[in-house]
Write a protein that holds these residues in place. Structure first.
Motif, short mmCIF file in Angstrom:
data_model
loop_
_atom_site.label_atom_id
_atom_site.label_comp_id
_atom_site.label_asym_id
_atom_site.label_seq_id
_atom_site.Cartn_x
_atom_site.Cartn_y
_atom_site.Cartn_z
N PHE A 1 -24.60 -12.40 -54.82
CA PHE A 1 -24.87 -12.20 -53.39
C PHE A 1 -24.86 -13.52 -52.60
CE2 PHE A 1 -26.89 -8.41 -55.32
CZ PHE A 1 -26.11 -7.45 -54.69
N THR B 1 -22.47 -4.89 -48.51
CA THR B 1 -23.37 -4.12 -49.37
C THR B 1 -24.24 -3.17 -48.55
OG1 THR B 1 -23.46 -5.85 -51.07
CG2 THR B 1 -25.30 -4.32 -51.00
N GLU C 1 -31.64 -15.73 -48.03
CA GLU C 1 -30.35 -15.13 -47.65
C GLU C 1 -30.38 -13.61 -47.77
OE1 GLU C 1 -27.69 -17.40 -50.23
OE2 GLU C 1 -27.16 -18.62 -48.48
N VAL D 1 -32.15 -11.62 -49.86
CA VAL D 1 -32.23 -11.03 -51.21
C VAL D 1 -33.62 -11.29 -51.79
CG1 VAL D 1 -31.26 -10.98 -53.53
CG2 VAL D 1 -29.76 -11.41 -51.56
N SER E 1 -35.75 -9.61 -46.41
CA SER E 1 -34.86 -9.20 -47.51
C SER E 1 -34.26 -7.83 -47.23
CB SER E 1 -35.64 -9.17 -48.84
OG SER E 1 -36.10 -10.46 -49.15
N ILE F 1 -31.68 -6.73 -49.40
CA ILE F 1 -31.27 -6.27 -50.74
C ILE F 1 -32.41 -6.59 -51.70
CG2 ILE F 1 -29.56 -6.46 -52.57
CD1 ILE F 1 -27.62 -7.58 -50.43
N ARG G 1 -22.78 -9.63 -48.93
CA ARG G 1 -24.11 -9.12 -48.58
C ARG G 1 -24.01 -8.14 -47.41
NH1 ARG G 1 -25.46 -14.64 -48.94
NH2 ARG G 1 -25.77 -14.76 -46.66
#
Length: 563
Positions: free
Chosen positions: A535, A544, A472, A474, A508, A510, A541
């Motif tokens: 997150f 962010t 997702e 991250v 990714s 983040i 997300r």
């Protein structure tokens, strides 16, 4: 018709603005260091009061906070409204059903936890009044009853906050503490209502009339009125604009109830507290409505009231070390020992009983409110008032850590607690995970006092063992380092995405670099879990990736949802 002059309006608004801004700022600072926000809010009042600002700039202090005149009356009226609304919120936190569900255990804890400190306080104030600061012409019996009540009441809002912070609010032990605190508060306010009637604080109504009306009103607010409100609320929600209709109705019930108890000779806050209990009992009062009322009061009116406490007396001139220690020892020992004995009688283990004792010992807001009212009625001196405020704050500060230590609890660690501005990168230059790790390491290693090469080598070595993309969008590259004293987190954002070999195959965006001490006692796992939970929301997300810096990111994560 009398009205405030332009001079008084200017002073009033300026005083309120400065006081609210300082109280909110210091309240947030206190919470940042895991202290009750009320500590910062009272500190704001001490800062602007006669203790500091009044001593440095007496003329300006008199201009902003006059003792007489229309401005003083307006300020007093506003702070009275503030505490009435705060007690409404405190009452809404009371769940009467928890008292019955916990049965004899909660009842034993509540009764023993109030009886012992009440007896100690009354005995000290009656037999050795000078020891607890008695000064004529205060009537001896009401003074002794007040001191007994002030030393035995619990602060339900503070206790609830402590239990939530420790993640045991919904546990059997947490519910027992809450149920006992509810019963304790109800008994405490009833006794205080009797004291107010004894000293004729109302409109001259005979004491016996005040007492039976108070008991009848309390019984109605705990039985008939909640039943009525439970049936009226759905109609209000169906035929009025939400949330304005429900908010207006709740505040109207609060103010009418407060006016009634003030009229019968009991302070308005007793009526607003019972109104909160009656309203909070209904399952038709939505959680969002409760939260709206709570935020409206707790972040505007409550800080103003608690800041106004510091304006009342000079805390340096009226601080008596011996008196404060005496009151603190009586309150803390009586509450802890009494509640612990009650817990043992109710069937709790020795450790849980001691934990309950410290859980019940926080007197915070309620003890301070009682002190304010007693000072206004000239029942106690400035020295006793200062000692009660200090005692209430210390018991609130001690309660959480003691409960945590006795029950061997750990406060959940959040990744934002270990994230520094130096470790936040809004746009990573790296295009692969190895460069991303090196880039984040270069940013955070100097802050940690570590060699950049050592940090990047440790994280890269861990990354080669197993990829740290969790899906997702991250990734959580991490390592444990010898010589590191506390966890450190760095975060980098990549609008284009970096391949971290995530299970779902997504790049990714983040990247969270986590460094923990070699012997981290589970810190790494807690931080990883917190990042995954934070997150989980796609909207969060996405938002962010649009933040412009560390402050915006922190605000976004703390709010829990995109703004």
């Amino acid at each position: 018709m009398d009205a405030l002059t332009p001079h008084e309006i200017t002073a009033l608004f300026l005083a309120l603005g400065l006081l609210l801004a300082t109280a909110r700022g210091l309240g947030e600072l206190a919470q940042r260091y895991n202290l009750p926000s009320v500590l910062g809010e009272i500190s704001a009042g001490i800062l602007w009061g006669p203790t500091i600002f009044g001593a440095l700039a007496p003329d300006w202090h008199t201009f902003l906070f006059p003792r007489t005149g229309g401005g003083a009356l307006a300020f007093d009226g506003l702070t009275t409204l503030a505490i009435v609304l705060f007690l409404l919120v405190a009452g809404m936190e009371v769940d009467l059903s928890t008292v019955w569900r916990q049965g004899k255990t909660a009842l034993w804890v509540a009764l023993a936890g109030m009886l012992l400190p009440f007896s100690l306080g009354f005995a000290a104030a009656w037999w050795t009044p000078g020891l607890v600061g008695y000064q004529a012409p205060a009537p001896p019996l009401p003074f002794a009853l007040f001191m007994a009540t002030a030393l035995s009441i619990s602060a339900l809002p503070i206790i609830a906050k402590i239990l939530m912070d420790l993640n045991i609010y919904r546990s059997d032990l947490g519910v027992t503490i809450i149920a006992a605190a509810v019963f304790n508060d109800l008994l405490g306010w009833l006794v205080f209502a009797v004291i107010l009637g004894m000293i004729g604080a109302g409109h001259g109504m005979p004491l016996e009339h005040t007492l039976w009306i108070t008991l009848a009103f309390t019984a109605a607010m705990l039985t008939i009125i909640p039943w009525c409100l439970h049936r009226v609320l759905p109609w209000i929600q169906a035929h009025t604009t939400w949330p304005g209709g429900v908010l207006g109705f709740a505040l109207s019930v609060c103010l009418v109830s407060a006016a009634f108890t003030e009229w019968i000779g009991i302070h308005a806050i007793f009526g607003s507290f019972l109104a909160g209990v009656a309203l909070g009992h209904s399952s038709h009062l939505r959680e969002r409505t409760r939260a709206t009322i709570d935020q409206f009061v707790s972040f505007i009116f409550a800080p103003l009231f608690f800041a106004s406490i510091g304006l009342k007396v000079n805390f340096v001139e009226n601080f008596n070390v011996l008196l404060t220690l005496t009151i603190l020892i009586l309150a803390l020992s009586g509450k802890v020992i009494g509640s612990a004995l009650g817990g043992r009688a109710g069937g709790l283990t020795r450790r849980d009983s001691i934990g309950v004792g410290f859980g019940m010992s926080a007197q915070g807001t309620m003890g301070i409110i009682l002190g304010v009212l007693a000072l206004q009625l000239e029942l106690i001196s400035n020295e006793v008032f200062v000692s009660l405020v200090v005692m209430a704050l210390i018991t609130s500060l001690v309660s959480g850590p003691a409960l945590q230590r006795i029950l061997h609890l750990k406060k959940p660690r959040r990744f934002i607690d270990f994230l520094q501005p130096q470790g936040f990168i809004t746009c990573l230059e790296a295009t692969d995970r190895w460069e991303a790790i090196r880039e984040l390491s270069r940013n955070i290693a100097p802050y940690a006092g570590l060699d950049v090469g050592v940090v990047s080598a440790a994280v890269l070595s861990r990354e080669r063992l197993m990829a740290t993309g969790i899906g997702e969008g991250v990734a959580v590259p991490h390592a444990r380092l010898p010589g590191l004293m506390t966890p450190i987190v760095a975060i980098g954002l990549s609008p284009t995405g970096i391949e971290f070999d995530a299970p779902d195959g997504s790049p990714s965006h983040i990247v969270c670099l986590i460094l923990t001490p070699h012997n981290d006692n589970g810190a790494q796992l807690e931080i990883l879990a917190d990042i995954a939970t934070t997150f989980k929301k796609p909207q969060l997300r996405d938002k962010t990736l649009t933040v412009n810096g560390f402050t915006e990111f922190l605000a976004l994560v703390r709010s829990g949802e995109p703004t």
